[in-house]
Write an enzyme that holds these catalytic residues in place. Structure first.
Site: not given
Lengths: 606, 606
Positions: A453-455, A460
């Site tokens: 999650h969050e990339g 990234q």
């Protein structure tokens, strides 16, 4: 040195005071009220609230998942009680200014506090994490009315917040979102729109613990032809309350936001994760019309740029969460390995008593690896929060450059290696670790979300190579090298750590050569294809640097710190140099030996 | 090339026929009835039974765990139905001689059949796996009466078997078991003993699907002083039926074996895993006396040596299970990545349609890594079963040497990297992979057991270094090198694979140098302390060798095989050389740079 506390105070004190010198942030005007005493009191409070209210329902929340009925999502009542306690202690407001009702503490200090809640129960801690990041975005980019109506109640812990980015068909690829926002006039809260679309993977998307929920939603405003602009340029950001609050307009009405389903996850189960439908117009029709009412934040088309503020904070928080799950996995492993007797040293007769497994070399290797990942990740993330404080409150341009460079590292290195630390915890516990009677099994499952999650790690890595290395032609990287070199220079004077510094210097040279090559010739080195390998290697270099730096700081404070503590930091720095840094050349190898292999492989051959 | 079958027949045919030439086992008298036709019919049957009876309850068995009441353990009824179908198809008896009612097929062929059941539902497949290994031990070491009474019904699939080694206080350290066996005369089944003690982690320890259960139990016969002999020398082996079957003596009585509890596991949940109490004398008292009735297998004190036969078979089966979970994880990932559209190639405008993620280089990297681990592990384990056939049915001494060397590799490399393949499957599926709606989440949890049971990775590594490398002064290792060199020599002639061979040759040289050094000076290189690193490096060398060998075999059969299939094998061999083999020097580095670090680190510093 095992203790029953969630976080050994010695660990946190060392990182904050001996290593980072976070108390010196008091020299920055914004933080002039900060003192060692306020810091100690905050950590005491955090340890107490986390132990009493977050830890006890850790397993319960794993078994009793959120449920959905006509009235919405219901979460375990203990989660609501814990978050009330968190609010009553004023902890939602730690990093906000006095003006907004906060404590005006540095982000570094707030992160040190929050670490206790993440290690105790990350799924419950996700609610304040999202709420705080949501409120920070609003206080930075929202108009005063929006701040008063939504951010202040979040800072008080009465409202919770979400971030609504992904859609079922657009996970990593935000350019493809199709949620629409159509202008609907203006009211006391600002420029009003009506939103329609579906948002997927919304953590805290609904629950019955807060008075209201503020969704921050990415959507596209159609052009005059009614069409959505392709790509990310057309994305705008909207604040969409669950219950409407604009004075005099719809106030108290339920917004047109409906939970269409809950995701049933491998772990992290206490956090209700929802599919939300905006603007269905079936169950709720605010003001008699379909469409979820939302208020523009910033200007049209700025949505993604603004949302990156929240995403960057969330990325550091994901890194911190991964680090703290790793930390707890490690502490539980240390306790177990110190008690579980099994086998004997080599050459010792079988009629002697078995020894604790912590004394077997292979178990020591696993404990050292865990410690290097867990405490290394905590250090890395706190270092980044410290950079954020310097960048924001002291307008330190170098700190800003380093923070931008290191944010994908803090997110990814902590997630990937923190997960390995949790995996090792299962292995150290053996069969017992594979049962649900021990927390390490759940810690692993909870931690497994963090590289996603969050990339994801792959996302990234592309961000890191493209935006952080190649775009500035390695300027931030060179700046970081100068900091690494300073640590290596200090290390040369330490008898115990000179060899560690020498190994680090070799890794630094290998990485610097590679970065020079890939900036000069991204295509020829397959730089973008091999982004993950480069980020992995770079993460290990950074971690190795911070370990040498930690060990030097521990040695420098040897007269004040327990011997085992200092020896532990030194041994782990040596472990990292001997066992971890030598992995770097292998990871980088394909960029020279087979840079085009991935591009050449036909996806049809699988 | 994705298909709905559990195992792509092309994959298995290639490994068995083009690569191993398993059909030539028909030249060995024992297997003279083997033909390509019987092999094809067996694989068809296996695919059908596994798809129809094992796969459908994969998720159900994860949710509806075994339960325990007064009458014993109850498992999901579908498991019993599946195992009846397995028995009706005669599949329990595949590898047993005609004399024992079996099909007298090679172990290699039986493994290829069993692979279908492992990939479909490993927890259900665990029952026949244990039963077959149990029956093989009895047919090898047990008297005729025991074979008739217990092994034959196992070969028919009416009785199931277990292996009872660990105790709550003695997991990896069997020297410390305290289960006692006291002589109790003799009857039609042989030398009778009464056992008392507790056995932990007993898979299939109880269930309601078979007529009876044969426990093979390690216990110690007390000396004249009533004391147990310390160490492993005092261990003997006993066959302990759940329901007694000795003609005329206790027949039909319940033995004094009681389930004291079930372990609630992370995965692998369909396999009931029990704590068994032997000889409580509370609920069951066969013949009116306490003590579980057991029959000595082999001679007193030979227990561990005999049990190693079952353990070695089980280790290969664990390796095969890990490989097949990895294989299914990979196939599901290929299917998902081929369908899920997300993002665009670099430089392509956002108004174009998104592409399947399988076309993104980083996803290709993950798919290649998975394929290299999954198909590499299947190849490695089948190679070992082939060695076992040659060693046992053809008395091939070199095959025996290689099998002994490679058994810990087949168990460990497949478990560790197979698990990585399952982990990558979650990552490729993104958020969806983290939900329980997709099988990959469960495949990971199931696979997580494999590096733990039947000897943890650390235990395998000690066995490998101590017994397989140092004890024979590298003789088996040198033999293996000659096989690797033969493959490298063949590779030099292939345009597509010459570079792969060159990289493999470098890895071979690095490993050979290290093994020479560590045999010459085990203490100075910290060889035992670093056993896991050596086994990890060696496993990758072996896998790289088998990949080159597979790719050469595929190239040689290019005129008969689909182009994508051959290209897939070649690309994966190249991937392994470019991305995986360069990891070896990093893993071996500590043996030279810091050989004593682990011994020096004080366990108190954690």
């Amino acid at each position: 040195m095992t203790s029953a506390s969630l976080i050994r105070r010695a660990d946190m004190d060392f990182l904050l005071l001996d290593w980072l010198g976070a108390d010196r942030l008091a020299e920055i005007p914004r933080f002039s009220d900060l003192s060692r005493e306020t810091l100690a009191a905050l950590l005491d409070l955090s340890e107490t609230v986390a132990s009493r209210h977050f830890l006890p329902h850790y397993k319960t929340a794993d078994v009793q998942e959120p449920s959905l009925d006509e009235s919405g999502v219901h979460i375990l009542p203990e989660i609501g009680v814990a978050l009330s306690a968190y609010a009553e202690a004023g902890l939602f407001g730690q990093s906000f200014s006095y003006e907004h009702g906060g404590m005006q503490l540095p982000l570094t200090v707030a992160a040190a506090s929050f670490a206790h809640f993440l290690t105790a129960n990350i799924a419950t801690a996700a609610y304040p994490m999202l709420t705080v990041a949501n409120a920070r975005l609003l206080t930075t980019f929202g108009g005063e009315a929006l701040v008063d109506a939504l951010a202040r109640p979040e800072i008080e812990g009465r409202y919770f917040g979400t971030m609504c980015l992904s859609e079922p068909q657009a996970g990593s690829s935000l350019a493809d979102i199709t949620t629409r926002a159509v202008a609907d006039g203006e009211d006391g809260l600002g420029r009003r729109y009506r939103l329609s679309g579906n948002k997927m993977w919304i953590s805290g998307g609904d629950q019955d613990a807060s008075e209201n929920i503020c969704h921050l939603v990415l959507a596209k405003i159609p052009g005059p032809d009614g069409k959505l602009i392709p790509g990310t340029a057309g994305i705008s950001l909207f604040a969409v309350p669950k219950t409407l609050v604009a004075p005099g307009v719809f106030a108290g009405e339920r917004n047109d936001v409906v939970v269409a389903g809950l995701n049933h996850k491998m772990g992290y189960r206490g956090t209700a994760n929802c599919l939300l439908n905006f603007g269905e117009g079936q169950r709720h029709r605010p003001g008699g019309a379909a469409g979820a009412v939302g208020y523009l934040v910033g200007e049209p088309g700025q949505g993604l740029a603004i949302m990156f503020m929240m995403m960057n904070e969330a990325r550091l928080q994901v890194g911190l969460g991964a680090a703290m799950l790793a930390y707890r996995s490690h502490r539980l492993s240390v306790a177990y390995a110190g008690e579980r007797a099994q086998g004997r040293p080599r050459g010792v007769m079988p009629d002697t008593r078995p020894i604790p497994i912590a004394r077997h070399p292979d178990v020591k290797r696993m404990l050292l690896a865990q410690k290097s990942y867990a405490e290394g990740a905590v250090a890395l993330v706190l270092y980044c929060f410290h950079l954020a404080d310097l960048a924001e409150a002291a307008e330190d341009a170098e700190a800003r450059q380093l923070l931008d460079l290191l944010t994908p590292v803090a997110k990814t290195w902590s997630s990937e290696w923190g997960l390995v630390a949790s995996d090792i915890a299962i292995q150290i516990h053996g069969g017992y670790g594979y049962t649900r009677d021990f927390d390490v099994e759940q810690l692993y499952r909870d931690n497994r979300l963090n590289p996603i999650h969050e990339g994801t790690t792959g996302i990234q890595a592309i961000d890191f190579i493209g935006r952080k290395l190649i775009r500035d032609k390695g300027e931030a990287f060179t700046l970081l090298l100068s900091r690494i070199d300073a640590t290596i220079a200090r290390g040369a004077a330490s008898a115990a750590l000179a060899e560690t510094g020498r190994v680090l210097n070799m890794a630094r040279a290998a990485m610097a050569d590679m970065v020079r090559e890939l900036i000069a010739d991204p295509a020829g080195t397959g730089a973008m294809d091999n982004a993950t390998a480069v980020l992995t290697a770079f993460g290990h270099l950074v971690a190795g640097w911070l370990w040498l730096d930690q060990a030097l700081a521990a040695e420098a404070a040897r007269d004040r710190l327990p011997t085992e503590f200092v020896d532990g930091k030194v041994a782990t720095a040596r472990y990292f140099a001997a066992y971890e840094l030598p992995k770097i050349p292998g990871w980088l190898s394909p960029l020279r030996a087979a840079p085009l292999l991935l591009s050449e492989v036909n996806a049809e051959l699988f």
